[in-house]
Motif scaffolding. Sequence first.
Motif, PDB file in Angstrom:
ATOM      1  N   LEU A 166       0.823  -1.212   0.000  1.00  0.00           N
ATOM      2  CA  LEU A 166       0.000   0.000   0.000  1.00  0.00           C
ATOM      3  C   LEU A 166       0.861   1.268   0.000  1.00  0.00           C
ATOM      4  CD1 LEU A 166      -2.791  -0.979   2.564  1.00  0.00           C
ATOM      5  CD2 LEU A 166      -2.842  -1.171   0.082  1.00  0.00           C
ATOM      6  N   LEU A 167       2.151   1.117   0.329  1.00  0.00           N
ATOM      7  CA  LEU A 167       3.048   2.282   0.320  1.00  0.00           C
ATOM      8  C   LEU A 167       3.576   2.551  -1.080  1.00  0.00           C
ATOM      9  CD1 LEU A 167       5.323   1.917   3.476  1.00  0.00           C
ATOM     10  CD2 LEU A 167       3.396   3.464   3.116  1.00  0.00           C
ATOM     11  N   ASP A 168       3.707   1.481  -1.866  1.00  0.00           N
ATOM     12  CA  ASP A 168       4.253   1.610  -3.210  1.00  0.00           C
ATOM     13  C   ASP A 168       3.136   2.088  -4.135  1.00  0.00           C
ATOM     14  OD1 ASP A 168       5.468   1.452  -5.595  1.00  0.00           O
ATOM     15  OD2 ASP A 168       5.861  -0.711  -5.559  1.00  0.00           O
ATOM     16  N   LYS A 169       3.164   3.372  -4.481  1.00  0.00           N
ATOM     17  CA  LYS A 169       2.061   3.956  -5.257  1.00  0.00           C
ATOM     18  C   LYS A 169       2.247   3.745  -6.767  1.00  0.00           C
ATOM     19  CE  LYS A 169       0.003   5.974  -1.646  1.00  0.00           C
ATOM     20  NZ  LYS A 169      -1.133   5.355  -1.015  1.00  0.00           N
ATOM     21  N   SER A 170       3.389   3.192  -7.177  1.00  0.00           N
ATOM     22  CA  SER A 170       3.590   2.987  -8.614  1.00  0.00           C
ATOM     23  C   SER A 170       2.578   1.949  -9.103  1.00  0.00           C
ATOM     24  CB  SER A 170       5.012   2.504  -8.886  1.00  0.00           C
ATOM     25  OG  SER A 170       5.212   1.235  -8.316  1.00  0.00           O
ATOM     26  N   VAL A 171       2.025   2.185 -10.264  1.00  0.00           N
ATOM     27  CA  VAL A 171       0.968   1.309 -10.775  1.00  0.00           C
ATOM     28  C   VAL A 171       1.564   0.266 -11.715  1.00  0.00           C
ATOM     29  CG1 VAL A 171      -1.215   1.217 -12.030  1.00  0.00           C
ATOM     30  CG2 VAL A 171      -0.691   3.196 -10.595  1.00  0.00           C
ATOM     31  N   GLN A 172       1.420  -0.998 -11.353  1.00  0.00           N
ATOM     32  CA  GLN A 172       1.886  -2.090 -12.206  1.00  0.00           C
ATOM     33  C   GLN A 172       0.684  -2.637 -12.981  1.00  0.00           C
ATOM     34  OE1 GLN A 172       5.119  -2.576 -12.215  1.00  0.00           O
ATOM     35  NE2 GLN A 172       5.367  -1.138 -10.510  1.00  0.00           N
ATOM     36  N   PRO A 173       0.932  -3.102 -14.211  1.00  0.00           N
ATOM     37  CA  PRO A 173      -0.197  -3.670 -14.960  1.00  0.00           C
ATOM     38  C   PRO A 173      -0.704  -4.935 -14.271  1.00  0.00           C
ATOM     39  CG  PRO A 173       1.890  -4.014 -16.111  1.00  0.00           C
ATOM     40  CD  PRO A 173       2.187  -3.113 -14.961  1.00  0.00           C
ATOM     41  N   PRO A 174      -2.031  -5.124 -14.276  1.00  0.00           N
ATOM     42  CA  PRO A 174      -2.573  -6.328 -13.644  1.00  0.00           C
ATOM     43  C   PRO A 174      -2.239  -7.586 -14.447  1.00  0.00           C
ATOM     44  CG  PRO A 174      -4.317  -5.072 -14.706  1.00  0.00           C
ATOM     45  CD  PRO A 174      -3.082  -4.251 -14.826  1.00  0.00           C
ATOM     46  N   MET A 175      -2.309  -8.739 -13.780  1.00  0.00           N
ATOM     47  CA  MET A 175      -2.044 -10.026 -14.420  1.00  0.00           C
ATOM     48  C   MET A 175      -3.332 -10.571 -15.045  1.00  0.00           C
ATOM     49  SD  MET A 175       1.106 -10.577 -13.743  1.00  0.00           S
ATOM     50  CE  MET A 175       1.467  -8.841 -13.667  1.00  0.00           C
ATOM     51  N   ALA A 176      -3.143 -11.493 -15.992  1.00  0.00           N
ATOM     52  CA  ALA A 176      -4.299 -12.194 -16.560  1.00  0.00           C
ATOM     53  C   ALA A 176      -3.892 -13.636 -16.810  1.00  0.00           C
ATOM     54  CB  ALA A 176      -4.734 -11.530 -17.848  1.00  0.00           C
ATOM     55  N   ILE A 177      -4.890 -14.515 -16.900  1.00  0.00           N
ATOM     56  CA  ILE A 177      -4.604 -15.944 -17.095  1.00  0.00           C
ATOM     57  C   ILE A 177      -4.991 -16.361 -18.516  1.00  0.00           C
ATOM     58  CG2 ILE A 177      -5.226 -18.281 -16.345  1.00  0.00           C
ATOM     59  CD1 ILE A 177      -5.522 -17.161 -13.510  1.00  0.00           C
ATOM     60  N   ASP A 178      -4.075 -17.001 -19.184  1.00  0.00           N
ATOM     61  CA  ASP A 178      -4.319 -17.541 -20.522  1.00  0.00           C
ATOM     62  C   ASP A 178      -5.078 -18.859 -20.344  1.00  0.00           C
ATOM     63  OD1 ASP A 178      -4.256 -18.791 -22.948  1.00  0.00           O
ATOM     64  OD2 ASP A 178      -2.182 -18.209 -23.410  1.00  0.00           O
ATOM     65  N   GLN A 179      -6.378 -18.822 -20.644  1.00  0.00           N
ATOM     66  CA  GLN A 179      -7.228 -19.985 -20.336  1.00  0.00           C
ATOM     67  C   GLN A 179      -6.838 -21.213 -21.167  1.00  0.00           C
ATOM     68  OE1 GLN A 179      -8.974 -20.031 -17.751  1.00  0.00           O
ATOM     69  NE2 GLN A 179      -9.083 -17.832 -17.285  1.00  0.00           N
ATOM     70  N   ASP A 180      -6.186 -20.990 -22.329  1.00  0.00           N
ATOM     71  CA  ASP A 180      -5.756 -22.137 -23.142  1.00  0.00           C
ATOM     72  C   ASP A 180      -4.639 -22.907 -22.445  1.00  0.00           C
ATOM     73  OD1 ASP A 180      -7.570 -21.428 -25.030  1.00  0.00           O
ATOM     74  OD2 ASP A 180      -6.146 -20.253 -26.236  1.00  0.00           O
ATOM     75  N   LYS A 181      -3.817 -22.171 -21.719  1.00  0.00           N
ATOM     76  CA  LYS A 181      -2.685 -22.825 -21.048  1.00  0.00           C
ATOM     77  C   LYS A 181      -3.034 -23.305 -19.634  1.00  0.00           C
ATOM     78  CE  LYS A 181       1.128 -20.509 -23.419  1.00  0.00           C
ATOM     79  NZ  LYS A 181       2.209 -19.516 -23.241  1.00  0.00           N
ATOM     80  N   CYS A 182      -4.005 -22.670 -19.011  1.00  0.00           N
ATOM     81  CA  CYS A 182      -4.342 -23.006 -17.625  1.00  0.00           C
ATOM     82  C   CYS A 182      -4.920 -24.417 -17.543  1.00  0.00           C
ATOM     83  CB  CYS A 182      -5.345 -21.993 -17.061  1.00  0.00           C
ATOM     84  SG  CYS A 182      -5.878 -22.389 -15.390  1.00  0.00           S
ATOM     85  N   THR A 183      -4.362 -25.234 -16.643  1.00  0.00           N
ATOM     86  CA  THR A 183      -4.856 -26.603 -16.488  1.00  0.00           C
ATOM     87  C   THR A 183      -5.843 -26.700 -15.316  1.00  0.00           C
ATOM     88  OG1 THR A 183      -3.087 -27.191 -14.960  1.00  0.00           O
ATOM     89  CG2 THR A 183      -2.650 -27.519 -17.313  1.00  0.00           C
ATOM     90  N   GLY A 184      -6.021 -25.579 -14.625  1.00  0.00           N
ATOM     91  CA  GLY A 184      -6.932 -25.599 -13.479  1.00  0.00           C
ATOM     92  C   GLY A 184      -6.349 -26.293 -12.260  1.00  0.00           C
ATOM     93  N   CYS A 185      -5.024 -26.308 -12.131  1.00  0.00           N
ATOM     94  CA  CYS A 185      -4.398 -27.020 -11.004  1.00  0.00           C
ATOM     95  C   CYS A 185      -4.576 -26.272  -9.682  1.00  0.00           C
ATOM     96  CB  CYS A 185      -2.918 -27.261 -11.283  1.00  0.00           C
ATOM     97  SG  CYS A 185      -1.873 -25.790 -11.112  1.00  0.00           S
TER      98      CYS A 185
END
Lengths: 580, 190
Positions: free
Chosen positions: A515-534
């Motif tokens: 919460l102290l680090d105000k720099s904005v990093q891009p959010p993550m996303a999941i590639d559903q083709d690669k995700c095995t649901g583990c």
Amino acid sequence: MKNLLSGNEAIARGAYEAGVTVATAYPGTPSTEIVETVAKYPEIYSEWAPNEKVALEVGIGASIAGARVLVAMKHVGVNVAADPLFTFSYTGVNGGLVLISAGDPGMHSSQNEQDNRYYAKFAKVPMLEPSSSQEAKDMVKAAYLLSETFDTPVMVRTTTRIAHSQTPVDTEKRQECQLKEYVKNPKKYVMIPAYGRMRHKVVEERRMALEKESDASPWNRIEWGDKKIGIITSGINYQYVKEAAGSASILKLGMINPLPKKVITEFVSQVDEVYVVEELEPFIEEQVKSWGLSVIGKDVFPRTGEFSPELIAEKLLGQTGAEEAAAAAEQPIPVRPPVLCPGCPHRGMYYVINKLKLKVTGDIGCYTLGALPPLEAMDSCICMGASIGTALGMEKARGKEFGQKLVAIIGDSTFMHSGITGLLDVVYNKGTTTTIILDNRTTAMTGHQDNPGTGYTVNKEETVEVDLLNLVKALGIKRVIEVDPYDLDKVEEILKEETVADEPSVIIAKRPCALLDKSVQPPMAIDQDKCTGCKRCMKLGCPAIVLDGEEITINYTQCNGCELCIQVCRFDAIGKAGDK
Amino acid sequence: MIKPVDILIVGVGGQGTVLASKILAQVGLEIGVDVKVSEIHGMAQRGGSVVTQVRFGQKVHSPIIKKGGADIILAFEKLEALRWLDYLSGDGQIIVNDQQIDPMPVIMGAVQYPQGILDTINNSAANTLVIDALTLAKEAGNIKTANVVLLAILARQLDVPKEVWLKALENIVPAKFFEVNRKAFELGYK
């Protein structure tokens, strides 16, 4: 126009208006905003002390030196400061000293709900309890007069609903207060047995004088109403009583130690049936009963948790007090417990600890949230600084092998507060415990206050930054390693090595609070083709990684881009939102 | 002087409910009513269920609102709207942000996020208003201004001039964020 102030802000304002020149505290919910607010007045020297004991000691020094002083802490903080408090009661003050004790019935953010009114009785100091922000301000000012008139520290007790409720306050000008003359007076301030015995007599005389004062105090007042029911109450419960049973006769207590015996006796004699409405312990009830008076209290009212207008209406009048409501939801509503924030630097450490199946003695801070599902990575949590001593005790009880599957976890501010002495014991008594200091460069849980490790004072002035690594070395720890808790492989490697080492070690996991680090990093996303649901990523316990039907997805409004999930995924299915 | 009004602002720690309540309370003070605000800081703020209670009136005693006592509930999240629904009075209004934030028990699969929350609320409450605050906040230029969008929706329901709200907003929001917040307020107020 009036100002809308929280109880804490009003206390700060009261101290300012009373001419206080020294204020000291250790942060603790619900007391933190007091000294945060005081620190904005340039006329007052303010500080975060390393712990509550030191805070009070600094306050005592300033008082003996002739200044008016404010010292603030949460209820359990008074446990830490109890040692100087009890003897300071003997010496009395020079400049007035007010000690704020902020209790937390209902435990919104505490490990117990002890009733600190007993401290005032135990230490034989007067205690005031406000019912609103206006009273908080006015009582603090009155407390300085009381302190200097009766030569005693004065406690002002609040609870969460007073400390954190904002209500209108009339502010006044500051009264400048000259320092009282400083005169060396060992018989008053040097508490060797011979002088202590003399002072104890003074304390007992003072106690009797204060009993008279309480009977005459304008803070204890009767509001006559229907004389069938009389209610003795104080603090926030006065407001609840006014709301729930405003037509009853009410004895509102503002000076709650010592109690006004004559006023109470008179009140009880005038009404048919008397209830004592007090949260937590029967502090008032038991004393009143000991005088042979008949009152009803804990036979009816609970001893745990907070009260409310509804609860009081139900217990007093047998009605719920609730109004006709929109129909309540019939389906079960999932609870929403607090969690480590997205991007929290503590998360990675717990992930690895779980992977290695280590036992954890925990401590007080945001990282205590690691105890909750899904991480559930904590075996004990008692009080500030207890993690290290507890770990040593476990090792001594069950042997070294057990100790090799055990770590103590403590935050940077908590380590400064009272962890150092525990670590000293580990070294001195040949423990092999591994201590992890989660150094997030702040006191996070209470709202990001500085501490001796951050390099800044309460006013954000630069100061000496404690060299944690060399401090630990100086205690006699030879194995000290710094690690970035975002680097999961490195954390795992170090933890494996240090837990089995035949000597004590300290791992400093250093990364600022997310919460102290105000720099904005891009959010993550999941590639559903690669995700095995583990669901390996879900073991991180990150609130941004959610199950959407069968798919695991990342909530972009929650994700802060820390990339821990990328490290955990075995299938290269997670990346920055734009890339995947 | 507007008539006494009890308002609950509910949401998830981190959504900015505290700021919204601060502005609301400031407005109450400006228009000369007695105001009490109760909120909880500390541990509960970390992604937990949060509630701020704001009461305006001639004379307000308790800073907390009774079940069935709220004239308006401003809910920043759907599940939180459902959680606090029984605090809404029989003829009260509930403003719901159409946003879902899964709590940990749901994330872990221990329980389901309730389906059809908006229907449930619509069927129970006398007056329901559903808002997509995130979209409006994005339009304003920063999704973090969703709280101010929601505050503006609430502002529309109260008999207080718009200028009073904007003045309170300017007093409380840091100067460098005022413009984006003003935009968010305007979008919500429309």
